[in-house]
Motif scaffolding. Structure first.
Motif, PDB file in Angstrom:
ATOM      1  N   LEU A 141       0.863  -1.188   0.000  1.00 30.95           N
ATOM      2  CA  LEU A 141       0.000   0.000   0.000  1.00 30.95           C
ATOM      3  C   LEU A 141       0.894   1.230   0.000  1.00 30.95           C
ATOM      4  O   LEU A 141       1.948   1.237   0.635  1.00 30.95           O
ATOM      5  CB  LEU A 141      -0.893  -0.015   1.243  1.00 30.95           C
ATOM      6  CG  LEU A 141      -1.765  -1.267   1.338  1.00 30.95           C
ATOM      7  CD1 LEU A 141      -2.340  -1.452   2.739  1.00 30.95           C
ATOM      8  CD2 LEU A 141      -2.890  -1.215   0.299  1.00 30.95           C
ATOM      9  N   LEU A 142       0.457   2.238  -0.740  1.00 31.14           N
ATOM     10  CA  LEU A 142       1.228   3.484  -0.823  1.00 31.14           C
ATOM     11  C   LEU A 142       0.368   4.611  -0.267  1.00 31.14           C
ATOM     12  O   LEU A 142      -0.846   4.670  -0.522  1.00 31.14           O
ATOM     13  CB  LEU A 142       1.591   3.748  -2.294  1.00 31.14           C
ATOM     14  CG  LEU A 142       2.178   5.117  -2.662  1.00 31.14           C
ATOM     15  CD1 LEU A 142       3.493   5.397  -1.918  1.00 31.14           C
ATOM     16  CD2 LEU A 142       2.442   5.173  -4.190  1.00 31.14           C
ATOM     17  N   THR A 143       0.996   5.488   0.492  1.00 30.21           N
ATOM     18  CA  THR A 143       0.258   6.624   1.028  1.00 30.21           C
ATOM     19  C   THR A 143       1.174   7.830   1.105  1.00 30.21           C
ATOM     20  O   THR A 143       2.337   7.754   0.715  1.00 30.21           O
ATOM     21  CB  THR A 143      -0.339   6.265   2.411  1.00 30.21           C
ATOM     22  OG1 THR A 143      -1.211   7.319   2.822  1.00 30.21           O
ATOM     23  CG2 THR A 143       0.737   6.077   3.470  1.00 30.21           C
ATOM     24  N   VAL A 144       0.634   8.951   1.582  1.00 27.18           N
ATOM     25  CA  VAL A 144       1.472  10.137   1.777  1.00 27.18           C
ATOM     26  C   VAL A 144       1.736  10.314   3.263  1.00 27.18           C
ATOM     27  O   VAL A 144       0.923   9.903   4.090  1.00 27.18           O
ATOM     28  CB  VAL A 144       0.798  11.419   1.216  1.00 27.18           C
ATOM     29  CG1 VAL A 144       0.763  11.392  -0.291  1.00 27.18           C
ATOM     30  CG2 VAL A 144      -0.598  11.624   1.787  1.00 27.18           C
ATOM     31  N   ARG A 145       2.848  10.929   3.585  1.00 23.33           N
ATOM     32  CA  ARG A 145       3.130  11.237   4.991  1.00 23.33           C
ATOM     33  C   ARG A 145       2.089  12.223   5.518  1.00 23.33           C
ATOM     34  O   ARG A 145       1.469  12.945   4.738  1.00 23.33           O
ATOM     35  CB  ARG A 145       4.537  11.812   5.129  1.00 23.33           C
ATOM     36  CG  ARG A 145       5.575  10.743   4.919  1.00 23.33           C
ATOM     37  CD  ARG A 145       6.990  11.247   4.942  1.00 23.33           C
ATOM     38  NE  ARG A 145       7.865  10.125   4.644  1.00 23.33           N
ATOM     39  CZ  ARG A 145       8.360   9.285   5.565  1.00 23.33           C
ATOM     40  NH1 ARG A 145       8.109   9.492   6.843  1.00 23.33           N
ATOM     41  NH2 ARG A 145       9.110   8.263   5.209  1.00 23.33           N
ATOM     42  N   TYR A 147       5.710   5.171   1.408  1.00 25.03           N
ATOM     43  CA  TYR A 147       5.291   6.551   1.690  1.00 25.03           C
ATOM     44  C   TYR A 147       5.878   7.514   0.673  1.00 25.03           C
ATOM     45  O   TYR A 147       7.062   7.436   0.361  1.00 25.03           O
ATOM     46  CB  TYR A 147       5.769   6.998   3.074  1.00 25.03           C
ATOM     47  CG  TYR A 147       5.197   6.163   4.176  1.00 25.03           C
ATOM     48  CD1 TYR A 147       3.957   6.465   4.714  1.00 25.03           C
ATOM     49  CD2 TYR A 147       5.891   5.053   4.646  1.00 25.03           C
ATOM     50  CE1 TYR A 147       3.417   5.673   5.709  1.00 25.03           C
ATOM     51  CE2 TYR A 147       5.360   4.256   5.635  1.00 25.03           C
ATOM     52  CZ  TYR A 147       4.118   4.562   6.163  1.00 25.03           C
ATOM     53  OH  TYR A 147       3.591   3.779   7.135  1.00 25.03           O
ATOM     54  N   ALA A 148       5.037   8.415   0.201  1.00 26.80           N
ATOM     55  CA  ALA A 148       5.518   9.559  -0.573  1.00 26.80           C
ATOM     56  C   ALA A 148       5.416  10.774   0.345  1.00 26.80           C
ATOM     57  O   ALA A 148       4.682  10.739   1.338  1.00 26.80           O
ATOM     58  CB  ALA A 148       4.634   9.749  -1.809  1.00 26.80           C
ATOM     59  N   PRO A 149       6.130  11.872   0.017  1.00 28.19           N
ATOM     60  CA  PRO A 149       5.981  13.072   0.858  1.00 28.19           C
ATOM     61  C   PRO A 149       4.540  13.559   0.850  1.00 28.19           C
ATOM     62  O   PRO A 149       3.799  13.288  -0.091  1.00 28.19           O
ATOM     63  CB  PRO A 149       6.887  14.101   0.174  1.00 28.19           C
ATOM     64  CG  PRO A 149       7.773  13.326  -0.727  1.00 28.19           C
ATOM     65  CD  PRO A 149       7.055  12.067  -1.093  1.00 28.19           C
ATOM     66  N   GLN A 162       7.406   9.217  -8.858  1.00 23.77           N
ATOM     67  CA  GLN A 162       8.608   8.384  -8.823  1.00 23.77           C
ATOM     68  C   GLN A 162       8.350   7.036  -8.146  1.00 23.77           C
ATOM     69  O   GLN A 162       8.740   5.985  -8.661  1.00 23.77           O
ATOM     70  CB  GLN A 162       9.727   9.105  -8.075  1.00 23.77           C
ATOM     71  CG  GLN A 162      10.593   9.914  -9.020  1.00 23.77           C
ATOM     72  CD  GLN A 162      11.487  10.898  -8.269  1.00 23.77           C
ATOM     73  OE1 GLN A 162      11.514  10.907  -7.039  1.00 23.77           O
ATOM     74  NE2 GLN A 162      12.205  11.723  -9.014  1.00 23.77           N
ATOM     75  N   VAL A 163       7.683   7.084  -6.999  1.00 25.03           N
ATOM     76  CA  VAL A 163       7.413   5.818  -6.283  1.00 25.03           C
ATOM     77  C   VAL A 163       6.554   4.912  -7.171  1.00 25.03           C
ATOM     78  O   VAL A 163       6.826   3.716  -7.307  1.00 25.03           O
ATOM     79  CB  VAL A 163       6.687   6.064  -4.937  1.00 25.03           C
ATOM     80  CG1 VAL A 163       6.463   4.750  -4.204  1.00 25.03           C
ATOM     81  CG2 VAL A 163       7.449   7.040  -4.057  1.00 25.03           C
ATOM     82  N   GLU A 203       4.206  -3.757  -7.497  1.00 20.53           N
ATOM     83  CA  GLU A 203       3.926  -4.348  -6.184  1.00 20.53           C
ATOM     84  C   GLU A 203       2.921  -3.540  -5.374  1.00 20.53           C
ATOM     85  O   GLU A 203       2.646  -3.837  -4.218  1.00 20.53           O
ATOM     86  CB  GLU A 203       5.224  -4.544  -5.389  1.00 20.53           C
ATOM     87  CG  GLU A 203       6.090  -3.336  -5.371  1.00 20.53           C
ATOM     88  CD  GLU A 203       7.421  -3.557  -4.661  1.00 20.53           C
ATOM     89  OE1 GLU A 203       7.392  -3.956  -3.496  1.00 20.53           O
ATOM     90  OE2 GLU A 203       8.455  -3.291  -5.288  1.00 20.53           O
ATOM     91  N   ILE A 204       2.359  -2.475  -5.994  1.00 16.40           N
ATOM     92  CA  ILE A 204       1.435  -1.617  -5.243  1.00 16.40           C
ATOM     93  C   ILE A 204      -0.024  -1.928  -5.598  1.00 16.40           C
ATOM     94  O   ILE A 204      -0.410  -1.883  -6.775  1.00 16.40           O
ATOM     95  CB  ILE A 204       1.726  -0.117  -5.505  1.00 16.40           C
ATOM     96  CG1 ILE A 204       3.161   0.216  -5.066  1.00 16.40           C
ATOM     97  CG2 ILE A 204       0.725   0.772  -4.765  1.00 16.40           C
ATOM     98  CD1 ILE A 204       3.619   1.618  -5.437  1.00 16.40           C
TER      99      ILE A 204
END
Ligand code: PLP
Length: 385
Positions: free
Chosen positions: A90-94, A127-129, A149-150, A157-158
């Motif tokens: 899982l990808l999220t932002v800070r 995590y992305a900014p 970029q991420v 894999e996301i």
């Protein structure tokens, strides 16, 4: 504070109380595995009606964080069903907050201290900014570059990106630029990653739109709502998704989403959620919003602008207002005990945290009560700092 942002119509509204009582006389619980009930289907219809058109399938969960767990499971199960077994990150932002259970913690801000105690046991996500450009600043493409970029490097894999749309709430009460969401939608499409919006804090009018996603006019693949869903009366939340996602899930080895808590779609909670949505949308005589809820939230927004009077106070870093949310950010952490005591003395309850004193008032506050809220905060800051 609207009881942690959910009691938008205030407490003990007769229409909400009547809806629960009527349902109580019929059935207080229905086991929702393989058997449904009218209030769940009524609520499902309302949610489908008021959310963007592609969102057609509803899962009724028992609290906000469980709706997030369900959203994440939907995304993970979707890719498993499609045979894309590697898509399990899982990808999220800070700077985000999505609740306190373990998977919710794993997509919450990793550095804000709230979940430190459990960091050894929390799954490692990506995590992305956080989005830096504020709601009313000029947009700059750089803001979404790190996210690109991420996704470029790890999209295989996301499973999904999860984000609170427009307002990063419980961690920082920041309002970011709608263009971020438009770009994020385009990136998720480009890299075949599902997009999840957590509207648990922002849903049902809080930001001046019925859902915060309307500021950007984008639709996620999965969306979670909670808090104000029942007008703060009972615990209930919903995860709403598209046919594409739900059919994708059902095309796998398991015929359905693998989640089934005992109190899902509780009939009392569904009945009061229907009544709360009806109340919010009603302009009938006797409704708290005869000119429409938008007019009421706009009017609150207007009054909260009075907080800007302390913009230049040396203790203040910034003041921001969006819809029925007013935020005063200090340079230093707030002395909560002193600030709260001063406010209580003036007849006002708010709950500051970190460097923030903020308000999320119920929509039924009168203009006089709203003005008092602002003047009490201003008075407190002027006398204590
Ligand atoms: C954006 C967001 N997501 C999820 C949650 C968790 O909801 P609940 O406390 O109902 O479990 C919260 C609660 O504050 C929230 O603000």
């Amino acid at each position: 504070m609207s009881s942690w942002w959910c009691a938008v119509h205030g407490y003990n509204h007769p229409k909400l109380t009547a809806a629960i009582s009527a349902q109580l006389e019929q059935m207080s619980h229905v086991m929702f595995g393989g058997i449904a009930h009218p209030m769940a289907s009524e609520l499902g219809k309302r949610l489908i009606d008021i959310t963007p058109e592609p969102l057609q399938q509803v899962f009724l969960a028992d609290s906000g964080s469980i709706a997030i767990e369900v959203a994440l499971k939907m995304a993970l199960q979707y890719w498993q069903s499609l045979g894309q077994k590697n898509k399990n990150k899982l990808l999220t932002v800070r700077g985000g907050y999505h609740g306190d259970p373990f998977t919710c913690m794993s997509v919450g801000d990793p550095d804000n201290g709230r979940h430190d105690l459990f960091s050894h046991a929390i799954a490692k996500q990506l995590y992305a900014p956080r989005p830096e450009i504020c709601f009313d600043q000029e947009w700059n493409e750089q803001d979404v570059k790190a996210m690109r970029q991420v996704l470029e490097q790890q999209h295989n894999e996301i499973a999904a990106v999860i984000i609170e749309p427009i307002v990063q709430g419980a961690v920082s009460m920041r309002f970011y630029h709608p263009e971020y969401l438009r770009q994020l939608r385009a990136l998720c499409d480009e890299f075949s990653v599902l997009l999840i919006f957590d509207e648990i804090a922002t849903g049902f009018g809080r930001t001046g739109k019925l859902f915060a996603l309307e500021h950007a006019d984008v639709c996620p693949d999965i969306m979670a709502v909670g808090k104000a869903l029942t007008g703060g009366t009972m615990t209930l939340a919903a995860t709403i998704t598209t046919r594409k996602v739900s059919e994708g899930i059902s095309s796998g080895n398991a015929p359905m989403l693998m989640h089934g808590p005992t109190f899902m779609a509780n009939p009392l909670a569904c009945a009061v959620a229907c009544a709360s949505i009806d109340l919010l949308l009603s302009t009938e005589d006797g409704s708290p919003y005869p000119d429409g809820w938008q007019a009421k939230v706009q009017q609150i927004e207007q009054t909260l602008q009075a907080l800007h009077i302390i913009n230049d106070h040396p203790a203040i870093a910034s003041v921001r207002v969006l819809g029925a949310i007013g935020v005063v950010q200090m340079h230093e952490p707030v002395n909560v005990a002193k600030v709260q005591a001063s406010l209580v003395e003036q007849g006002v309850w708010v709950r500051p945290f970190g460097r923030l004193i903020y308000v999320m008032p119920p929509y039924i506050l009168t203009p006089e009560q709203q003005a008092k809220l602002c003047s009490s905060i201003v008075h407190t800051i002027k006398t204590l700092y």
